[in-house]
Design an enzyme around this catalytic site. Structure first.
Site, PDB file in Angstrom:
ATOM      1  CD  GLU A   1      -6.611  52.003  44.522  1.00  0.00           C
ATOM      2  OE1 GLU A   1      -5.821  52.858  45.248  1.00  0.00           O
ATOM      3  OE2 GLU A   1      -7.303  51.037  44.703  1.00  0.00           O
TER       4      GLU A   1
ATOM      5  CD  GLU B   1      -5.014  48.672  50.023  1.00  0.00           C
ATOM      6  OE1 GLU B   1      -4.735  49.080  51.057  1.00  0.00           O
ATOM      7  OE2 GLU B   1      -5.034  49.584  48.912  1.00  0.00           O
TER       8      GLU B   1
HETATM    9  O1  G3I Z   1     -16.837  60.592  55.327  1.00  0.00           O
HETATM   10  C1  G3I Z   1     -15.893  61.044  56.677  1.00  0.00           C
HETATM   11  C2  G3I Z   1     -16.712  62.358  56.971  1.00  0.00           C
HETATM   12  O2  G3I Z   1     -17.783  62.119  57.497  1.00  0.00           O
HETATM   13  C3  G3I Z   1     -15.530  62.917  58.055  1.00  0.00           C
HETATM   14  O3  G3I Z   1     -15.935  63.993  58.612  1.00  0.00           O
HETATM   15  C4  G3I Z   1     -14.193  63.097  57.719  1.00  0.00           C
HETATM   16  C5  G3I Z   1     -13.276  63.549  58.530  1.00  0.00           C
HETATM   17  O4  G3I Z   1     -11.827  62.957  58.332  1.00  0.00           O
HETATM   18  O5  G3I Z   1     -13.746  61.915  57.040  1.00  0.00           O
HETATM   19  C6  G3I Z   1     -14.473  61.153  56.113  1.00  0.00           C
HETATM   20  O6  G3I Z   1     -14.117  60.219  55.608  1.00  0.00           O
HETATM   21  C7  G3I Z   1     -12.782  60.062  55.009  1.00  0.00           C
HETATM   22  C8  G3I Z   1     -13.243  59.248  53.575  1.00  0.00           C
HETATM   23  O7  G3I Z   1     -11.854  59.179  52.857  1.00  0.00           O
HETATM   24  C9  G3I Z   1     -14.243  59.868  52.840  1.00  0.00           C
HETATM   25  O8  G3I Z   1     -13.773  61.242  52.449  1.00  0.00           O
HETATM   26  C10 G3I Z   1     -11.709  59.589  55.704  1.00  0.00           C
HETATM   27  O9  G3I Z   1     -11.374  60.289  56.893  1.00  0.00           O
HETATM   28  C11 G3I Z   1     -10.476  59.283  54.579  1.00  0.00           C
HETATM   29  O10 G3I Z   1      -9.381  58.480  55.316  1.00  0.00           O
HETATM   30  C12 G3I Z   1     -11.039  58.592  53.522  1.00  0.00           C
HETATM   31  O11 G3I Z   1      -9.714  58.338  52.703  1.00  0.00           O
HETATM   32  C13 G3I Z   1      -9.910  57.494  51.578  1.00  0.00           C
HETATM   33  C14 G3I Z   1      -9.142  56.444  51.738  1.00  0.00           C
HETATM   34  O12 G3I Z   1      -9.032  55.487  50.963  1.00  0.00           O
HETATM   35  C15 G3I Z   1      -9.452  55.432  53.309  1.00  0.00           C
HETATM   36  O13 G3I Z   1      -9.030  54.250  53.559  1.00  0.00           O
HETATM   37  C16 G3I Z   1      -9.700  58.208  50.226  1.00  0.00           C
HETATM   38  O14 G3I Z   1     -10.709  59.198  50.038  1.00  0.00           O
HETATM   39  C17 G3I Z   1      -9.273  57.238  49.237  1.00  0.00           C
HETATM   40  O15 G3I Z   1      -8.751  57.806  48.198  1.00  0.00           O
HETATM   41  C18 G3I Z   1      -8.495  56.074  49.571  1.00  0.00           C
HETATM   42  O16 G3I Z   1      -8.586  55.264  48.317  1.00  0.00           O
HETATM   43  C19 G3I Z   1      -7.599  54.112  48.710  1.00  0.00           C
HETATM   44  C20 G3I Z   1      -8.304  52.787  48.037  1.00  0.00           C
HETATM   45  O17 G3I Z   1      -9.746  52.729  48.416  1.00  0.00           O
HETATM   46  C21 G3I Z   1      -7.350  51.624  48.156  1.00  0.00           C
HETATM   47  N1  G3I Z   1      -6.005  51.800  47.686  1.00  0.00           N
HETATM   48  C22 G3I Z   1      -5.221  53.038  48.261  1.00  0.00           C
HETATM   49  C23 G3I Z   1      -6.190  54.223  47.943  1.00  0.00           C
HETATM   50  C24 G3I Z   1      -5.491  55.348  48.531  1.00  0.00           C
HETATM   51  O18 G3I Z   1      -5.486  55.239  50.048  1.00  0.00           O
END
Ligand code: G3I
Length: 364
Positions: free
Chosen positions: A258, A153
């Site tokens: 994805e 990205e």
């Molecule tokens: O691990 C923490 C946890 O400790 C905490 O309590 C909780 C509270 O919000 O957050 C947890 O982290 C989250 C993490 O996923 C793991 O579950 C984050 O908030 C959350 O923002 C994060 O989201 C991920 C996102 O990328 C972050 O950038 C999504 O799961 C994941 O599917 C998404 O994947 C991305 C690709 O890597 C790149 N392309 C876009 C795609 C979708 O956004």
């Protein structure tokens, strides 16, 4: 008579043990084994094999996997000299055990950075992080992951480079530098550039400029990932086909990395996790079930997409879904938290949806 048979079949199916039922569902990876790899992203619970039924289901349906989060720098590299490899190592073991190729995701991304990187204000310090991170992580998984999303990205929608911390401190050669370092640390691993909306003309042009710059520097890039976060009824098939052709013409493998098809209303496009939308009375319209009309449109969209992928199977090397089933999807929490979304081929109980059948029938 026909209805009685259907009822009898349903009764038989529902009284079968879940594992047997799962075995009776056709396998995506088998259906497309002569065409391209079929992948999913995996979360911590799946990597840790907390539910044996889920593990068996994943192993039956998929032959490639991408970590949803555990190989991102915030999780792997929380302090200057601190790396936490436990979960990423488990993912590699998962792949070896279940014959699933792992795509590392991702070495350089402006999002989900460790806290200490966000506090860096000097070029030297950022260069040190950048170099150490790629060498250490790519080096550790040399021969253990099949491929890396080296840079993720890096582009704006208009095809210019995103003003990330990397661009600001390291200049516009940072992408080529990342591929060079990855190639040195892990020579046998396939190296990809990955983005969303890079099937759209302006962003595609920016992506092609990146690819040419890497190649002109004599550095290896093997493929380009089109993430494929699309919206039901609006999948841009013509631009996707044009992109497959243009990227392949540069000698690159093309993959859909994805894939999911959003069915809920939203006023933000793409997959920029920094963007949010305010919840209102209409933002979660299907909390109990997806209406049949949307279910059928979803099935038709997936069918059209897979027909296109098959038409270009000589150029498309992998199709990875961003989640095993609807319950796993990040789209339940983006751009609004706590919605009930239905973007994948399997429902929350791993049961195939009409979209699954519209896809799997095209295989073999
Ligand atoms: O691990 C923490 C946890 O400790 C905490 O309590 C909780 C509270 O919000 O957050 C947890 O982290 C989250 C993490 O996923 C793991 O579950 C984050 O908030 C959350 O923002 C994060 O989201 C991920 C996102 O990328 C972050 O950038 C999504 O799961 C994941 O599917 C998404 O994947 C991305 C690709 O890597 C790149 N392309 C876009 C795609 C979708 O956004």
């Amino acid at each position: 008579m026909k209805n009685q048979c259907v009822v009898a079949l349903l009764l038989t199916a529902t009284s079968l043990p879940v594992s047997l039922l799962a075995q009776s569902i056709p396998s995506l990876k088998d259906a497309f084994k002569n065409d391209f790899g079929i992948g999913t992203c995996l979360n911590v619970s799946q990597i840790e094999e907390r539910d044996p039924k889920t593990t068996a289901f994943i192993a039956r349906q998929f032959n490639m996997a991408t970590p949803e989060n555990v190989m991102k720098s915030a999780l792997l590299h929380p302090g200057w000299d601190t790396y936490t490899f436990e979960m990423a190592d488990k993912l590699v073991e998962f792949g070896q055990k279940h014959n699933i190729k792992i795509n590392g995701h991702t070495l350089i991304w402006h999002s989900q950075l460790p806290g200490f990187v966000r506090r860096i204000h000097s070029q030297d310090s950022l260069r040190t992080f950048f170099t150490d991170h790629i060498k250490t992580v790519a080096g550790r998984y040399k021969g253990k992951v099949f491929s890396w999303d080296v840079v993720n990205e890096a582009l704006n929608e208009d095809g210019t480079l995103r003003k990330s911390v990397f661009l600001q401190h390291l200049g516009d050669t940072y992408i080529t530098d990342a591929f060079r370092l990855a190639q040195e640390a892990s020579p046998g691993t396939e190296l990809y550039y990955n983005d969303y909306n890079n099937e759209q003309p302006a962003k595609r042009a920016g992506c092609i400029a990146i690819i040419k710059k890497i190649k002109d520097a004599g550095v290896r890039i093997d493929g380009v990932g089109i993430q494929g976060h699309w919206h039901v009824g609006k999948v841009p098939l013509a631009e996707i086909e044009e992109s497959i052709n243009q990227y392949a013409a540069l000698g690159l493998k093309v993959m859909f990395t994805e894939l999911d098809i959003e069915v809920l209303p939203r006023n933000v496009q793409g997959a920029d996790v920094g963007q949010r939308m305010t919840a209102n009375a209409t933002s979660n319209p299907y909390p109990d079930a997806l209406p049949d009309s949307v279910q059928q449109q979803l099935a038709a969209d997936y069918e059209a997409l897979f027909k296109l992928f098959l038409k270009h199977k000589d150029k498309v090397s992998r199709v990875t879904f961003w989640g095993v089933n609807d319950g796993d999807s990040w789209l339940n929490n983006w751009p609004v938290r706590g919605r009930t979304n239905y973007p994948l081929l399997f429902d929350r109980n791993d049961n195939p949806k009409p979209a699954f059948y519209s896809v799997v029938k095209l295989g073999k």
